[in-house]
Scaffold this motif. Sequence first.
Motif, PDB file in Angstrom:
ATOM      1  N   GLY A 202       0.825  -1.198   0.000  1.00 51.99           N
ATOM      2  CA  GLY A 202       0.000   0.000   0.000  1.00 51.99           C
ATOM      3  C   GLY A 202       0.858   1.246   0.000  1.00 51.99           C
ATOM      4  O   GLY A 202       1.708   1.439  -0.866  1.00 51.99           O
ATOM      5  N   SER A 203       0.697   2.088   0.994  1.00 51.19           N
ATOM      6  CA  SER A 203       1.429   3.352   1.084  1.00 51.19           C
ATOM      7  C   SER A 203       2.767   3.213   1.794  1.00 51.19           C
ATOM      8  O   SER A 203       3.515   4.185   1.891  1.00 51.19           O
ATOM      9  N   TYR A 231       6.356   6.543   3.649  1.00 52.81           N
ATOM     10  CA  TYR A 231       4.920   6.349   3.856  1.00 52.81           C
ATOM     11  C   TYR A 231       4.161   7.520   3.243  1.00 52.81           C
ATOM     12  O   TYR A 231       4.533   8.684   3.429  1.00 52.81           O
ATOM     13  N   PHE A 233       0.456   9.483   2.717  1.00 49.84           N
ATOM     14  CA  PHE A 233      -0.895   9.708   3.234  1.00 49.84           C
ATOM     15  C   PHE A 233      -1.825  10.109   2.090  1.00 49.84           C
ATOM     16  O   PHE A 233      -1.383  10.673   1.081  1.00 49.84           O
ATOM     17  N   ASP A 234      -3.111   9.856   2.266  1.00 48.64           N
ATOM     18  CA  ASP A 234      -4.091  10.127   1.215  1.00 48.64           C
ATOM     19  C   ASP A 234      -4.215  11.613   0.887  1.00 48.64           C
ATOM     20  O   ASP A 234      -4.615  11.974  -0.216  1.00 48.64           O
ATOM     21  N   PHE A 235      -3.872  12.485   1.829  1.00 46.69           N
ATOM     22  CA  PHE A 235      -4.061  13.922   1.595  1.00 46.69           C
ATOM     23  C   PHE A 235      -2.850  14.569   0.919  1.00 46.69           C
ATOM     24  O   PHE A 235      -2.764  15.793   0.838  1.00 46.69           O
ATOM     25  N   GLY A 236      -1.887  13.763   0.432  1.00 49.94           N
ATOM     26  CA  GLY A 236      -0.804  14.313  -0.370  1.00 49.94           C
ATOM     27  C   GLY A 236       0.545  14.395   0.295  1.00 49.94           C
ATOM     28  O   GLY A 236       1.509  14.857  -0.326  1.00 49.94           O
ATOM     29  N   ASN A 238       3.943  12.744   1.787  1.00 46.57           N
ATOM     30  CA  ASN A 238       4.801  11.563   1.756  1.00 46.57           C
ATOM     31  C   ASN A 238       6.014  11.810   2.647  1.00 46.57           C
ATOM     32  O   ASN A 238       6.716  12.814   2.480  1.00 46.57           O
ATOM     33  N   TYR A 267       4.949  17.374   0.239  1.00 42.91           N
ATOM     34  CA  TYR A 267       3.500  17.611   0.252  1.00 42.91           C
ATOM     35  C   TYR A 267       3.088  18.117  -1.120  1.00 42.91           C
ATOM     36  O   TYR A 267       3.594  19.139  -1.603  1.00 42.91           O
TER      37      TYR A 267
END
Length: 332
Positions: A202-203, A231, A233-236, A238, A267
């Motif tokens: 996944g991430s 890792y 995150f869905d909101f942009g 890393n 981001y």
Amino acid sequence: MFKRALIAAAVAAAVSAPAFADVSITGSMEMNFMVVDTDAATTHELDRGLQIDFSGSDKLDSGSSLIWKVSQKITSGNTNNHTDSYLSQQAWGGREGWVGFTGDWGTFKLGRQFLNSYLTLDWPYGQGGNWQLAENNWFAPAAAGKLTAHFLNGASANYVSPSFGGFSFGVQHSWDVKAGNQNGVDLGDNSITDLSANYSAGSLGLNAGYLFGSDVGSKGDASQWYVGATYGFDFGLNLRALYTGYSKDVNGGASQDGFDWIVGGTYSFGKSFVKASYHGADADNLAGSRSIASVEYGYSLSKNTVGYARYQWRNKEAGDLQYGMVGVWTGF
């Protein structure tokens, strides 16, 4: 009737034409304007990277493919890019020149190529101007054991496995790293062995490796290891972090040790992104720890072109300087 005969002949010629291997031309063009400020002076510099790659693939009767690549890169600064190899990246085939095979069983390449672990430390962990993470030239005497600094080797055999549920590994052996002539040299002379492992779920991304070398740069053995994680995150956002340690034998049977670590994040929002990182390093026989902080803003001008601006600060032990840079990068 005559036109129909011509059409039939053209179709027959097309059907009977020999099949050619797939060949592609790719690369990137980068140009940066820099203002570098030190205690001694303020200078204005151009930093460029113009790279062109020719690669090909031919499907074999067995189902696997023969693959190859030849490339070069025109850069500013040291034409040897801080390696022991005699061949500059600016020479044709000086960046990469290898032949290999690939299939469901993995990929095997033989020839001039990068160390797998160098590529991992360079990206994603070293992105945003932290090339020192994988190289040792910013304080070379203290980082003799950093084997990823010998990143481009003319005589290198490399196997990379397929993914097994997100896990993959690489086994690479490079020899004649010191002399770079690949003539009449045993496989164990001036050699680096690079063992790497990667996991993706996944991430989450995990990377680890162990390298050991013999008589690279100077007499004696050297070793390096690293572990890193990324890792997203869905909101942009890393995040990335990596630690690498290294050791080199010196006279009298003692060893010289060092380490680097880095934390950073990117981001992304719309067509824009912001990168930030902090890189620290220390080693035996150094007066103090090295520190580098970087921040960068970028904007996508198209799907292939990015414009950006970067600021980097280095403490006294890392060069005692700061620089600002604006540039553009495009890939094709």
